[in-house]
Write a protein that holds these residues in place. Sequence first.
Motif, PDB file in Angstrom:
ATOM      1  N   GLY A 103      41.850  68.620  70.483  1.00  0.00           N
ATOM      2  CA  GLY A 103      43.224  68.322  70.077  1.00  0.00           C
ATOM      3  C   GLY A 103      44.209  68.474  71.219  1.00  0.00           C
ATOM      4  O   GLY A 103      45.129  67.657  71.368  1.00  0.00           O
ATOM      5  N   SER A 182      44.539  64.570  63.123  1.00  0.00           N
ATOM      6  CA  SER A 182      45.818  64.491  63.832  1.00  0.00           C
ATOM      7  C   SER A 182      46.679  63.353  63.310  1.00  0.00           C
ATOM      8  O   SER A 182      47.906  63.480  63.222  1.00  0.00           O
ATOM      9  CB  SER A 182      45.569  64.317  65.338  1.00  0.00           C
ATOM     10  OG  SER A 182      44.798  65.368  65.858  1.00  0.00           O
ATOM     11  N   GLY A 420      47.584  67.508  67.078  1.00  0.00           N
ATOM     12  CA  GLY A 420      46.154  67.575  67.350  1.00  0.00           C
ATOM     13  C   GLY A 420      45.696  68.985  67.647  1.00  0.00           C
ATOM     14  O   GLY A 420      44.777  69.505  67.019  1.00  0.00           O
TER      15      GLY A 420
END
Length: 534
Positions: A103, A182, A420
């Motif tokens: 992320g 995300s 993320g």
Amino acid sequence: MLAKKEDEYEGIQHQQIEIQPLLPPPVVKLEDGDISEPVPVELQLIRWDNILIPACYLCVGVCQGLNRPLLNVYPLDLGATEAQQATISLVVMIPATLKIIFGFVSDNFPILGYRRKSYILIGWLAVTVIMTLLYQQSDLSMEYDTTGNALPPPNAPSVESLSLAFLAFGVGMWLADVMGDSIVVGCLKFYCALEGGKKKAEKARLEPEDRKGQLQSTCYASRFFGIMIAAPVSTYLYSACGPGSIVILLACAPLPIIPLLFLFYERQTYQIPSTKDHCIEIWNTVCCRAVWQPLGFLFLYNLLQVQNSAWRQYLRTVLGFTAQELNALLVVSYIFLFIGTVAYKYLFLHASWRRVYQFCILINGFLTMMQLLLIRQRTFGLSNFWFALGDDAAQEFISGVQFLPGSIMMVNLCPPGSEGASYALFTTAWNLAILLAPSISSTLLSIWDVSVEALASGYLDGLFNLSLLTAAIQTAPVFLLFMLPKTRGQLMDLASKPSILGGSIFLIIMFGSMSYVVIIGILNIVKPGWSGAS
């Protein structure tokens, strides 16, 4: 159209909406008046421009459903030791502990201006390439002698190479999974920002209060549906066609995702905050009491869900369950995992989070105690298989119900622009606890004699005591429920109470656990027996 939105809602800091409608959204009547306004298209998953989102979740589920029965049996046929088999069963989950890294990279380093689409493509292409190489460079057939013993071919993959292949497979799959999460969180946070806009933007927010959590529950239901469908297919193909057929399916499963990437609109991002700013933002998020306190509960809850590690051996050695019956237990448990997720969406979505976990903890403890009845052969007239099947199915149903509240809780706390890394941080903590729990289970085996020899001789007192202990440990989180907020309102109240000490302790435990899981997992694969286990 996007530029127009930015001008209209000036003052909103986060304006990187992930999805762009290709068609005019439908119009509905609002609850509080006669004015009709468009339903945000991000809520409409069954659209060609949005179908990538549930398809990505579904593909993760299909890949999980295909590989789990394969890794449940194939390593044993290749001669894996007990330590290797225990590790291989979880090897695909090891990269899930690195979700925060996936992320963070996607938040900070867009490729060709895309923070999500590019990494989804990389992740799924990696899965296809790795499984294709495994199929081409190894003989994945399997034959058996007259007594049922496996006879792997000379060019069969070694246990180590199989483990490393599925470790790399897990990296690609979980990378794509983080990008899907995300996108969903990015959509939700954009419309949360609009709620404070100058133009009464709350009328067009993504999920009205009575629908909060439905987007996430639908996406995760897609994943569990994929597991439910793929697991029996994998079980059948292994016995009918061999492991090679499953590897071919794993290589082909991500291919339908690729054309959907071209239908999905993501705004190209060329100006992003510095990496230092992202780190500061994530640190401030972790120090928020609304983050580390409920995450601490979820971590401890999953850590204490220790299983009786001798139970599978008992089913096979004492009760005589065949490999097919053991796989049947696995398949049915996946079905009830999906049913539990759907039940939460339609029955418990608006219930207090604390009440949901209270219900799940107590029922799960009761179901674990049912093992004691099976050990004493008090099955109320049911066969051993059907009694064990009902116990496993009910436990997975409970797991499906309790999975979503934590996910819905955390999406409210992700800072805009770092969706993320922030959401991956939350899911990483969850996955780490799941991977650490088997270590506790293995440690408990030494308290009583639950060896294969003891079980085969009919000595079951040790197994009975171990089941009683694990039931008590699994029920212990009921005393930690005070850490969990009851509602979103209580969660938001905690958000105004930062604690550097709490955030520091949480990160130390998380990164320490991450290092332990990765190092021990790799050592068990490449150097079996290093710890003295066989």
